[in-house]
Design a protein around this motif. Structure first.
Motif, PDB file in Angstrom:
ATOM      1  N   THR A 448       0.861  -1.200   0.000  1.00  0.00           N
ATOM      2  CA  THR A 448       0.000   0.000   0.000  1.00  0.00           C
ATOM      3  C   THR A 448       0.889   1.239   0.000  1.00  0.00           C
ATOM      4  O   THR A 448       2.021   1.190   0.482  1.00  0.00           O
ATOM      5  N   SER A 449       0.363   2.314  -0.498  1.00  0.00           N
ATOM      6  CA  SER A 449       1.125   3.570  -0.546  1.00  0.00           C
ATOM      7  C   SER A 449       0.169   4.726  -0.247  1.00  0.00           C
ATOM      8  O   SER A 449      -0.848   4.894  -0.936  1.00  0.00           O
ATOM      9  N   THR A 450       0.490   5.481   0.782  1.00  0.00           N
ATOM     10  CA  THR A 450      -0.314   6.662   1.151  1.00  0.00           C
ATOM     11  C   THR A 450       0.525   7.926   1.180  1.00  0.00           C
ATOM     12  O   THR A 450       0.129   8.944   1.746  1.00  0.00           O
ATOM     13  N   GLY A 451       1.747   7.850   0.622  1.00  0.00           N
ATOM     14  CA  GLY A 451       2.591   9.031   0.544  1.00  0.00           C
ATOM     15  C   GLY A 451       3.480   9.232   1.730  1.00  0.00           C
ATOM     16  O   GLY A 451       4.077  10.295   1.902  1.00  0.00           O
ATOM     17  N   ILE A 452       3.610   8.150   2.599  1.00  0.00           N
ATOM     18  CA  ILE A 452       4.432   8.306   3.799  1.00  0.00           C
ATOM     19  C   ILE A 452       5.891   8.021   3.488  1.00  0.00           C
ATOM     20  O   ILE A 452       6.796   8.720   3.951  1.00  0.00           O
ATOM     21  N   THR A 453       6.156   6.969   2.671  1.00  0.00           N
ATOM     22  CA  THR A 453       7.519   6.562   2.389  1.00  0.00           C
ATOM     23  C   THR A 453       7.848   6.818   0.940  1.00  0.00           C
ATOM     24  O   THR A 453       6.974   7.091   0.114  1.00  0.00           O
ATOM     25  N   THR A 454       9.161   6.672   0.660  1.00  0.00           N
ATOM     26  CA  THR A 454       9.647   6.828  -0.706  1.00  0.00           C
ATOM     27  C   THR A 454      10.557   5.667  -1.039  1.00  0.00           C
ATOM     28  O   THR A 454      11.191   5.070  -0.153  1.00  0.00           O
ATOM     29  N   SER A 455      10.652   5.286  -2.339  1.00  0.00           N
ATOM     30  CA  SER A 455      11.542   4.227  -2.781  1.00  0.00           C
ATOM     31  C   SER A 455      11.950   4.507  -4.204  1.00  0.00           C
ATOM     32  O   SER A 455      11.300   5.277  -4.912  1.00  0.00           O
ATOM     33  N   SER A 456      13.037   3.852  -4.638  1.00  0.00           N
ATOM     34  CA  SER A 456      13.526   4.055  -6.001  1.00  0.00           C
ATOM     35  C   SER A 456      12.765   3.212  -7.002  1.00  0.00           C
ATOM     36  O   SER A 456      12.698   3.551  -8.184  1.00  0.00           O
ATOM     37  N   GLY A 457      12.218   2.061  -6.589  1.00  0.00           N
ATOM     38  CA  GLY A 457      11.496   1.192  -7.510  1.00  0.00           C
ATOM     39  C   GLY A 457      10.891   0.030  -6.765  1.00  0.00           C
ATOM     40  O   GLY A 457      11.002  -0.099  -5.532  1.00  0.00           O
ATOM     41  N   ILE A 458      10.237  -0.852  -7.500  1.00  0.00           N
ATOM     42  CA  ILE A 458       9.584  -1.999  -6.884  1.00  0.00           C
ATOM     43  C   ILE A 458      10.658  -2.944  -6.330  1.00  0.00           C
ATOM     44  O   ILE A 458      11.613  -3.306  -7.040  1.00  0.00           O
ATOM     45  N   GLY A 459      10.515  -3.353  -5.090  1.00  0.00           N
ATOM     46  CA  GLY A 459      11.467  -4.265  -4.455  1.00  0.00           C
ATOM     47  C   GLY A 459      12.573  -3.570  -3.711  1.00  0.00           C
ATOM     48  O   GLY A 459      13.288  -4.196  -2.945  1.00  0.00           O
ATOM     49  N   ASP A 460      12.721  -2.239  -3.929  1.00  0.00           N
ATOM     50  CA  ASP A 460      13.752  -1.499  -3.203  1.00  0.00           C
ATOM     51  C   ASP A 460      13.263  -1.176  -1.809  1.00  0.00           C
ATOM     52  O   ASP A 460      12.058  -1.224  -1.508  1.00  0.00           O
ATOM     53  N   ALA A 461      14.202  -0.808  -0.982  1.00  0.00           N
ATOM     54  CA  ALA A 461      13.876  -0.454   0.395  1.00  0.00           C
ATOM     55  C   ALA A 461      13.022   0.800   0.409  1.00  0.00           C
ATOM     56  O   ALA A 461      13.291   1.757  -0.315  1.00  0.00           O
ATOM     57  N   ARG A 462      11.967   0.813   1.242  1.00  0.00           N
ATOM     58  CA  ARG A 462      11.082   1.970   1.371  1.00  0.00           C
ATOM     59  C   ARG A 462      11.359   2.610   2.715  1.00  0.00           C
ATOM     60  O   ARG A 462      11.238   1.979   3.762  1.00  0.00           O
ATOM     61  N   LEU A 463      11.734   3.853   2.678  1.00  0.00           N
ATOM     62  CA  LEU A 463      12.157   4.564   3.883  1.00  0.00           C
ATOM     63  C   LEU A 463      11.258   5.760   4.113  1.00  0.00           C
ATOM     64  O   LEU A 463      10.850   6.449   3.163  1.00  0.00           O
ATOM     65  N   PRO A 464      10.949   6.031   5.370  1.00  0.00           N
ATOM     66  CA  PRO A 464      10.154   7.244   5.670  1.00  0.00           C
ATOM     67  C   PRO A 464      11.019   8.486   5.539  1.00  0.00           C
ATOM     68  O   PRO A 464      12.249   8.411   5.561  1.00  0.00           O
ATOM     69  N   SER A 465      10.350   9.616   5.405  1.00  0.00           N
ATOM     70  CA  SER A 465      11.075  10.881   5.314  1.00  0.00           C
ATOM     71  C   SER A 465      11.700  11.203   6.651  1.00  0.00           C
ATOM     72  O   SER A 465      11.032  11.140   7.693  1.00  0.00           O
ATOM     73  N   PRO A 466      12.995  11.523   6.652  1.00  0.00           N
ATOM     74  CA  PRO A 466      13.645  11.809   7.944  1.00  0.00           C
ATOM     75  C   PRO A 466      13.156  13.116   8.568  1.00  0.00           C
ATOM     76  O   PRO A 466      13.381  13.347   9.750  1.00  0.00           O
ATOM     77  N   THR A 467      12.497  13.958   7.775  1.00  0.00           N
ATOM     78  CA  THR A 467      12.025  15.238   8.330  1.00  0.00           C
ATOM     79  C   THR A 467      10.529  15.215   8.572  1.00  0.00           C
ATOM     80  O   THR A 467       9.904  16.272   8.766  1.00  0.00           O
ATOM     81  N   ALA A 468       9.928  14.036   8.522  1.00  0.00           N
ATOM     82  CA  ALA A 468       8.490  13.949   8.725  1.00  0.00           C
ATOM     83  C   ALA A 468       8.136  14.367  10.138  1.00  0.00           C
ATOM     84  O   ALA A 468       8.810  14.013  11.114  1.00  0.00           O
ATOM     85  N   ALA A 469       7.063  15.174  10.236  1.00  0.00           N
ATOM     86  CA  ALA A 469       6.624  15.649  11.539  1.00  0.00           C
ATOM     87  C   ALA A 469       5.716  14.608  12.188  1.00  0.00           C
ATOM     88  O   ALA A 469       5.174  13.716  11.529  1.00  0.00           O
ATOM     89  N   GLY A 470       5.529  14.725  13.489  1.00  0.00           N
ATOM     90  CA  GLY A 470       4.617  13.842  14.204  1.00  0.00           C
ATOM     91  C   GLY A 470       5.275  12.531  14.599  1.00  0.00           C
ATOM     92  O   GLY A 470       6.493  12.432  14.789  1.00  0.00           O
TER      93      GLY A 470
END
Length: 739
Positions: A448-470
């Motif tokens: 699922t994707s709701t705009g919280i994480t980012t990744s380079s492509g399918i199967g790559d590691a998905r990491l949250p934004s380090p500057t995300a608030a909350g």
């Protein structure tokens, strides 16, 4: 060809003249007796009342040898000749050579004339009536006689002739017109004068006596005019300028002598013979070397010219000039230029229209062209350069004195308050567990994707934004360095309160503008086939306030307000211009002096709710949030505008307000910084201790500055400049006041 007959050589047919009747026409005996060189005509012895005209024609034929015949085209001419009697009281002695002339006189008296046709031995004289219907016959057989032979026909009123008189001095057209007016012509005999301009001669036609008299008069009038030598004077001026007086004097002399001729004045003063003369032109020239006038004129008007010079060459105590300088004290010459030009043009057009209407109605108008007003501005000295006559200048100056008055100023104190609140809340859950299959194996995947994480492509590691608030939670997978499950919750709130308090001093009916802007850069790019060029542009936002006050009666103010407030909104893109929110107010209000006006109600409330997730699963109560994300934004902005206008009647009040502003600035930034603007400013001079209370009600010490009660330092003068000293004084005052 002229037929000349010597009557003295014609033999007498009868002795006495008539002894027997001639043909069927009986002529009484003893009517005409031969007396040597004379004939004696005596009609007193006739019993039947006189001799008929036809009998008289026969007597003339016999004694002159001329051949006569009657104009039978004239109705009843024989009966008329037989019916009219020739009466002559007393005996008449006539010279032989004059008998034919006497015959013409008597026939002309009774309305008959002699028209000779042919010449020499073929000559025949036709007796016809002197009627308008016979004028063609008379003129077509008229004789041309050389001017020197015209006197021979002076006693032949029955002979119609032409002659030309050459002129040496007189103008043919002018002389012919005057002769026609003086002598006149009768409509019956068609006598006339005709000017031959190119031949410089007069053609005269008519019966013998008229032509002879006219020739004599023309010869008398055609004489060489007497030459009058112009008089010359050199007049040295003591007070007036020769250049200025020469032009004025020439115009006065022209008006003085207009309509009169020099010949009339000379005839009246010197009793000369009337004759055609050429008027001597008056010439007046200035001689700047010794400020003199060189005058040549007719001697008869020279004394009058010298008298004019004596009256005009006087000392002027206060010279009047058509050139004026008007220094404006309060108005701007540049602003006044266009309105004055339009006013003068409209005034001149209206005056010309009235003059045209008056002229069309037949009213009398002067021929003098009045000098128009010319106005030029001189911005360096804020002056008007005016050319006008004395009367026009008095009217124009009165108008300028009325307009150039100090206008009241308005101090406008404003306050702009903007209150904004920005609230946002976001909750989201993402699931991602992807394993790369080995070899030919197949493996399913899902995320699922709701705009919280980012990744380079399918199967790559998905990491949250380090500057995300909350709050950000998740499960960390050490094998794939991925995050199969991540939960993020954030909420933010931003409140802002912007206060802007601009104040501005503006003249009555003038617009004041206050602007406060922020500039934000953004990157731009321009792609071409060869390359891509980048650049930087600026976006502007801020406050722009335009206020125009108009002071009306009873100290009321009318304010025309145009307020525009704009601000930037967040924008994550660096290549697009930032978002700008604008709010504006445009209104016109009336309020008393010193009253505060409040404008509000510009409230903006933006509420945005957003949801994203897996269909159906995200709609399950309680646990639906595990399959999606929700967001809520609320932006609320309120704008308040306060305005307090105050009328400034004099400069003392303005000086007090300036002193108060400097004191507040000194408390904020320090006295030394204020003295950079006003080196003489001092909060302790003069020193006076006063008591004041702070916000807590405690008494504290302060100082009172009485400098505002001193005499105003602003002083200037305006109006017409009459001498150079006034100009210099005005210039020095302007320099001293820093204008």
């Amino acid at each position: 060809m002229l037929l000349t007959i010597s009557l003295g050589l014609v033999p007498l047919l009868f002795q006495p003249v008539f002894q027997d009747p001639v043909g069927d026409l009986e002529v009484p005996e003893s009517v005409l007796q031969d007396d040597g060189d004379y004939y004696t005509l005596d009609l007193s012895e006739l019993d039947d009342g006189g001799l008929t005209l036809r009998q008289f024609i026969k007597i003339c034929q016999v004694n002159t040898g001329l051949n006569f015949t009657l104009d039978e085209t004239s109705t009843g001419i024989r009966a008329k000749l037989d019916g009219r009697k020739l009466l002559l009281y007393g005996r008449k002695k006539i010279k032989r050579e004059d008998f034919y002339s006497f015959f013409q006189i008597m026939m002309k008296i009774h309305g008959f004339v002699c028209v000779q046709q042919g010449s020499g031995d073929l000559a025949v004289i036709v007796i016809t009536e002197q009627l308008a219907s016979n004028i063609v016959l008379i003129k077509s057989n008229a004789q041309y006689v050389d001017v020197e032979n015209v006197p021979e026909f002076a006693d032949q009123p029955g002979t119609y002739l032409f002659t030309t008189v050459p002129l040496k001095y007189a103008d043919p057209t002018d002389l012919g017109t005057k002769l026609r007016t003086a002598i006149g012509t009768t409509s019956g005999d068609n006598s006339a004068f005709m000017d031959l301009g190119q031949e410089r001669a007069l053609l005269i036609q008519g019966y013998g006596p008229f032509v002879a008299a006219s020739v004599r008069m023309v010869q008398i009038l055609d004489r060489k005019p007497e030459f009058i030598k112009p008089e010359f004077r050199k007049v040295r001026l003591r007070e007036a300028s020769a250049e200025e007086l020469a032009e004025l004097l020439a115009e006065l002399v022209e008006n003085m002598t207009e309509g009169t001729s020099s010949s009339n004045s000379r005839n009246n003063s010197r009793n000369r013979q009337p004759q055609v003369q050429t008027r001597i032109a008056t010439n007046i020239v200035s001689y700047p070397q010794d400020n003199s006038l060189l005058i040549t004129a007719d001697p008869d008007i020279m004394e009058a010219i010298l008298d004019l010079v004596a009256q005009l060459d006087t000392k002027v105590e206060e010279p009047q000039s058509n050139y004026h300088v008007y220094v404006l004290q309060y108005l701007s010459a540049a602003d006044l230029d266009e309105s004055i030009t339009q006013f003068i043009q409209a005034t001149e057009q209206e005056r010309e229209r009235v003059d045209r209407n008056a002229g069309g109605g037949g009213s009398s108008r002067t021929n003098t062209q009045e000098q128009k007003i010319i106005v030029e501005i001189h911005e360096e000295t804020n002056s008007l350069l005016v050319t006008a006559t004395r009367t026009k200048w008095a009217e124009f100056k009165a108008m300028l004195d009325t307009l150039d008055r100090r206008q009241s100023q308005v101090l406008i104190e404003t306050a702009l308050i903007e209150v904004s609140s920005d609230f946002s809340k976001e909750i989201g859950l993402e699931y991602a567990n992807l394993e790369t299959p080995n070899g030919d194996t197949q493996r399913g995947f899902g995320y699922t994707s709701t705009g919280i994480t980012t990744s380079s492509g399918i199967g790559d590691a998905r990491l949250p934004s380090p500057t995300a608030a909350g709050l950000t939670l998740g499960i960390f997978d050490g094998e794939d360095l991925g995050i199969p499950i991540i939960l993020q919750m954030a909420q933010s709130r931003t409140d802002s309160n912007i206060l802007s308090v601009p104040s501005v001093l503006v003249s009555n009916n003038k617009m004041a503008t206050v602007t406060s802007e922020d500039r934000v850069p953004y990157q731009t790019s321009n792609a071409t086939q060869a390359s891509v060029s980048t650049g930087v542009e600026w976006s502007e936002a801020g406050i722009s306030l335009n206020i125009t006050p108009s002071i009306s009666a009873h100290k009321y103010l009318r304010l025309a307000i145009n307020l525009e407030v704009s601000s930037f909104r967040p924008n994550e893109s660096t290549t697009l211009p930032p978002s700008i929110i604008s709010r504006s107010i445009q209104t016109s209000v009336d309020l008393p002096d010193g009253a505060t006006m409040w404008l509000g109600g510009i409230v903006r409330n933006d509420i945005t709710d957003g949801e994203s997730g897996i269909p159906y699963l995200s709609d399950i109560p309680v646990i639906g949030g595990l399959f999606g994300s929700t967001s809520k934004n609320n932006v609320k902005t309120t704008l308040f505008f306060f305005c307090t206008p105050r009328i400034m009647e004099d400069f003392d009040e303005l000086n007090d307000i300036s002193q108060q502003g400097k004191s507040r600035a000194a408390e904020t930034i320090g006295l030394d910084r204020v003295r950079i603007i006003d080196p003489e400013f001092s909060m302790n001079s003069p020193v006076d201790v006063i008591l004041d209370q702070d916000d807590n009600g405690e008494v504290e010490m302060g100082t009172l500055n009485l400098a505002g009660f001193a005499a105003p330092t602003y002083s200037t003068t305006g109006g017409e400049l009459k001498d150079s000293s006034a100009v210099e004084a005005t210039r020095e005052a302007a320099v001293k006041e820093g204008r």
